[in-house]
Motif scaffolding. Structure first.
Motif, short mmCIF file in Angstrom:
data_model
loop_
_atom_site.label_atom_id
_atom_site.label_comp_id
_atom_site.label_asym_id
_atom_site.label_seq_id
_atom_site.Cartn_x
_atom_site.Cartn_y
_atom_site.Cartn_z
N LEU A 121 0.82 -1.20 0.00
CA LEU A 121 0.00 0.00 0.00
C LEU A 121 0.85 1.25 0.00
O LEU A 121 0.48 2.26 -0.59
CB LEU A 121 -0.91 0.00 1.22
CG LEU A 121 -2.11 -0.94 1.13
CD1 LEU A 121 -2.77 -1.06 2.49
CD2 LEU A 121 -3.10 -0.45 0.11
N HIS A 124 1.59 2.33 -3.33
CA HIS A 124 0.42 2.79 -4.09
C HIS A 124 0.57 2.49 -5.57
O HIS A 124 0.19 3.28 -6.42
CB HIS A 124 0.18 4.28 -3.88
CG HIS A 124 -0.20 4.61 -2.48
ND1 HIS A 124 -1.32 4.10 -1.87
CD2 HIS A 124 0.41 5.38 -1.54
CE1 HIS A 124 -1.40 4.56 -0.63
NE2 HIS A 124 -0.36 5.32 -0.40
N TYR A 126 -1.00 0.92 -7.89
CA TYR A 126 -2.27 0.27 -8.18
C TYR A 126 -2.26 -0.41 -9.54
O TYR A 126 -2.91 -1.41 -9.76
CB TYR A 126 -3.40 1.30 -8.14
CG TYR A 126 -3.41 2.11 -6.88
CD1 TYR A 126 -3.59 1.51 -5.65
CD2 TYR A 126 -3.24 3.49 -6.92
CE1 TYR A 126 -3.61 2.26 -4.48
CE2 TYR A 126 -3.26 4.25 -5.76
CZ TYR A 126 -3.45 3.62 -4.54
OH TYR A 126 -3.47 4.36 -3.42
N ARG A 137 -5.67 -10.06 -1.41
CA ARG A 137 -5.70 -8.94 -0.48
C ARG A 137 -7.09 -8.81 0.16
O ARG A 137 -7.23 -8.65 1.37
CB ARG A 137 -5.34 -7.65 -1.22
CG ARG A 137 -5.53 -6.39 -0.39
CD ARG A 137 -5.40 -5.16 -1.28
NE ARG A 137 -5.68 -3.99 -0.51
CZ ARG A 137 -4.80 -3.40 0.30
NH1 ARG A 137 -3.59 -3.91 0.42
NH2 ARG A 137 -5.13 -2.32 0.97
N GLU A 157 -5.57 3.76 4.24
CA GLU A 157 -4.81 3.18 3.13
C GLU A 157 -5.70 2.28 2.28
O GLU A 157 -5.64 2.30 1.05
CB GLU A 157 -3.61 2.40 3.67
CG GLU A 157 -2.53 3.29 4.26
CD GLU A 157 -1.40 2.47 4.85
OE1 GLU A 157 -0.25 2.78 4.57
OE2 GLU A 157 -1.69 1.51 5.60
N ASP A 158 -6.53 1.48 2.94
CA ASP A 158 -7.44 0.61 2.19
C ASP A 158 -8.50 1.43 1.45
O ASP A 158 -8.86 1.12 0.32
CB ASP A 158 -8.12 -0.39 3.13
CG ASP A 158 -7.13 -1.39 3.70
OD1 ASP A 158 -6.13 -1.68 3.01
OD2 ASP A 158 -7.35 -1.87 4.82
N GLN A 160 -8.13 4.40 0.28
CA GLN A 160 -7.48 5.00 -0.89
C GLN A 160 -7.28 3.95 -1.99
O GLN A 160 -7.46 4.24 -3.17
CB GLN A 160 -6.15 5.62 -0.52
CG GLN A 160 -5.50 6.38 -1.68
CD GLN A 160 -4.31 7.21 -1.26
OE1 GLN A 160 -3.63 6.88 -0.29
NE2 GLN A 160 -4.05 8.27 -1.97
N PHE A 161 -6.93 2.75 -1.59
CA PHE A 161 -6.71 1.69 -2.58
C PHE A 161 -7.99 1.37 -3.35
O PHE A 161 -7.98 1.27 -4.57
CB PHE A 161 -6.20 0.43 -1.88
CG PHE A 161 -5.98 -0.73 -2.80
CD1 PHE A 161 -4.78 -0.87 -3.50
CD2 PHE A 161 -6.96 -1.69 -2.99
CE1 PHE A 161 -4.57 -1.93 -4.36
CE2 PHE A 161 -6.75 -2.77 -3.85
CZ PHE A 161 -5.56 -2.88 -4.54
N ARG A 164 -9.73 5.64 -4.22
CA ARG A 164 -8.90 6.80 -4.53
C ARG A 164 -9.19 8.00 -3.63
O ARG A 164 -8.56 9.03 -3.77
CB ARG A 164 -9.01 7.23 -6.01
CG ARG A 164 -8.48 6.22 -7.00
CD ARG A 164 -6.99 5.91 -6.75
NE ARG A 164 -6.51 4.94 -7.73
CZ ARG A 164 -6.47 3.64 -7.53
NH1 ARG A 164 -6.92 3.14 -6.39
NH2 ARG A 164 -6.01 2.82 -8.43
N LEU A 222 -10.11 0.82 -9.63
CA LEU A 222 -9.31 -0.37 -9.93
C LEU A 222 -9.52 -0.92 -11.33
O LEU A 222 -8.76 -1.79 -11.77
CB LEU A 222 -9.62 -1.47 -8.91
CG LEU A 222 -9.35 -1.12 -7.45
CD1 LEU A 222 -9.89 -2.20 -6.53
CD2 LEU A 222 -7.87 -0.89 -7.21
#
Length: 453
Positions: A121, A124, A126, A137, A157-158, A160-161, A164, A222
């Motif tokens: 993470l 980042h 992606y 994950r 963090e999750d 954002q993953f 965004r 994603l």
């Protein structure tokens, strides 16, 4: 005005329905009014005890974080039954069968996988996340349980993953700003059912509105396949397509009602230091190209797209970014074969530009139609991938511009092939992905230092 205020400064103090941050708990004050939701205690030691008891990996406690009353014993509450006694600690959880006699054990090992996830993470990266890595994950974070927003509420963090959005607080602030418009989604769904009604198809499990929005954000962030999203949420791929269509139409309507073009004097108020050499720049223009699935037959009557080469299965759009980071212009999409000069003339950008305005464009970009403006065509826009670490003004400006454009392009939706089921909504998806950039991040200008972290 709420959306407009949120877009312009992104500093408003929002409130929303409360949600429990405990793993495997989906409690929400919107759907369960019998529960109470409790803030983390201000005392550092007691707060640490709460966090250890909850056992949520990388839990980031924010002003929105709550623990619902399901996780406290009856003895933890004062006589009114709603306020906690001093020193109360949550001890009842899914993994100990809500029993104080159960032994609380961690969901998984705290070494190895956690460090690996944190390293992944932190980068980042992606674009490099494969479908297998993504599924592993998700399985590790959710324990195979129901997928949805609240599963990741404790980790910025999750968030954002998967979306965004830079933090859970920002995402919930955005949700609050659109929540009162959500009945419009219900109306859109009803219209779709009237058009596509089929009594032979059994009813499918429905998601809560906030999780439907989360699903759309997953798709845009994603670029996930519809089948993968269906597996995650336990619904049919056709339902995924319907949710993406409905919510992209909804956000296109709501966000599109906000005037995003910013006047020159307002831009100068937030001008970053890197732009001192280009102080009158109003907009940085860039092109975006999207690919869509090649039709296998004459699905589009009256058009010859199915008989063209694969290279024609693209669409091109123009977008503009202000120096401080806000997306201020988005054109409709045009056939990929259209020339840049035609794109500029038909996009509508010329109606917003005034003589003497500063416009920054890539080298090679046609500027005949922009002649009345002050054109900046710095080398770093053509050589962004070659930017070095030199500490000179032009390179700093180049890094800044790279970051601005990258915030839009970072949505992996732009790198995927749009399936035919969503082709009718491709303009809405493109526009919404660009507009969301204004809500996912803070501003990058002088005001950046003034914003609370």
């Amino acid at each position: 005005m709420l959306l407009n205020d949120f877009f312009t400064f992104q500093r408003a103090d929002y409130s929303s329905f409360e949600h429990c941050c405990v793993p495997l708990c989906n409690s929400s004050s919107k759907y369960d009014t019998t529960l109470t939701f409790h803030k983390f205690p201000p005392d550092p030691e007691l707060r640490r005890t709460w966090i250890e008891s909850i056992q949520r990996e990388k839990l980031h406690v924010s002003r929105f974080s709550r623990v619902c009353s399901r996780h406290f014993t009856g003895e933890d509450f004062q006589e009114n039954g709603r306020l906690l006694k001093p020193g109360a600690v949550p001890v009842l959880f899914e993994w100990n069968q809500y029993s104080v006699s159960g032994v609380v054990e961690a969901d998984g090992p705290v070494d190895g996988p956690v460090e690996e996830s944190e390293a992944f993470l932190t980068e980042h990266n992606y674009a490099l996340a494969s479908e297998t890595e993504l599924k592993e994950r998700i399985e590790r974070l959710t324990g195979g349980q129901k997928f949805g927003l609240q599963r990741f509420a404790g980790s910025d963090e999750d968030i954002q993953f998967f979306t965004r959005f830079a933090s859970y607080d920002l995402l919930m602030g955005f949700w609050t700003s659109i929540e009162h418009f959500v009945p419009l989604v219900v109306s859109m769904k009803s219209s779709q059912r009237d058009i596509l009604s089929d009594t032979s198809v059994p009813a499918v499990p429905s998601l809560q509105p906030i999780d439907e929005m989360f699903l759309l954000l997953n798709y845009l962030a994603l670029g996930s396949k519809l089948k993968d999203l269906a597996d995650r949420y336990g619904i049919q791929p056709s339902t995924v397509s319907q949710i993406i269509t409905t919510w992209s139409n909804f956000l296109y309507t709501v966000l599109g009602s906000v005037n995003i073009w910013i006047q020159e004097e307002k831009i100068r108020e937030h001008l970053p230091a890197e732009f001192e050499e280009y102080a009158d720049t109003t907009v940085i223009l860039s092109c975006m190209e999207l690919r869509y699935q090649r039709p296998s037959s004459s699905l589009l009557d009256g058009e010859d797209l199915s008989t063209q080469s694969t290279s024609r299965c693209t669409l091109k759009g123009l977008f503009g970014v202000a120096p401080h980071g806000a997306v201020t212009f988005i054109s409709q999409l045009f056939a990929g074969s259209v020339g840049d000069d035609h794109l500029i003339r038909e996009s509508g950008i010329l109606t917003l530009l005034r003589p003497g305005m500063g416009v920054m464009v890539d080298q090679g970009f046609p500027v005949d139609d922009l002649a009345r403006c002050k054109i900046y065509m710095p080398a770093f826009l053509s050589l962004r991938s070659r930017i070095s670490g030199r500490d000179d003004r032009e390179t700093l400006a180049g890094v800044h511009v790279e970051h601005l454009i990258g915030r839009v392009e970072d949505h992996r939706f732009f790198d995927t092939e749009i399936p035919l089921q969503l082709l009718g909504n491709i303009n809405q998806l493109y526009t919404v992905a660009c507009l969301l950039t204004n809500y996912e991040n803070g501003l990058l200008g002088k005001a950046d230092a003034e914003r609370p972290v």
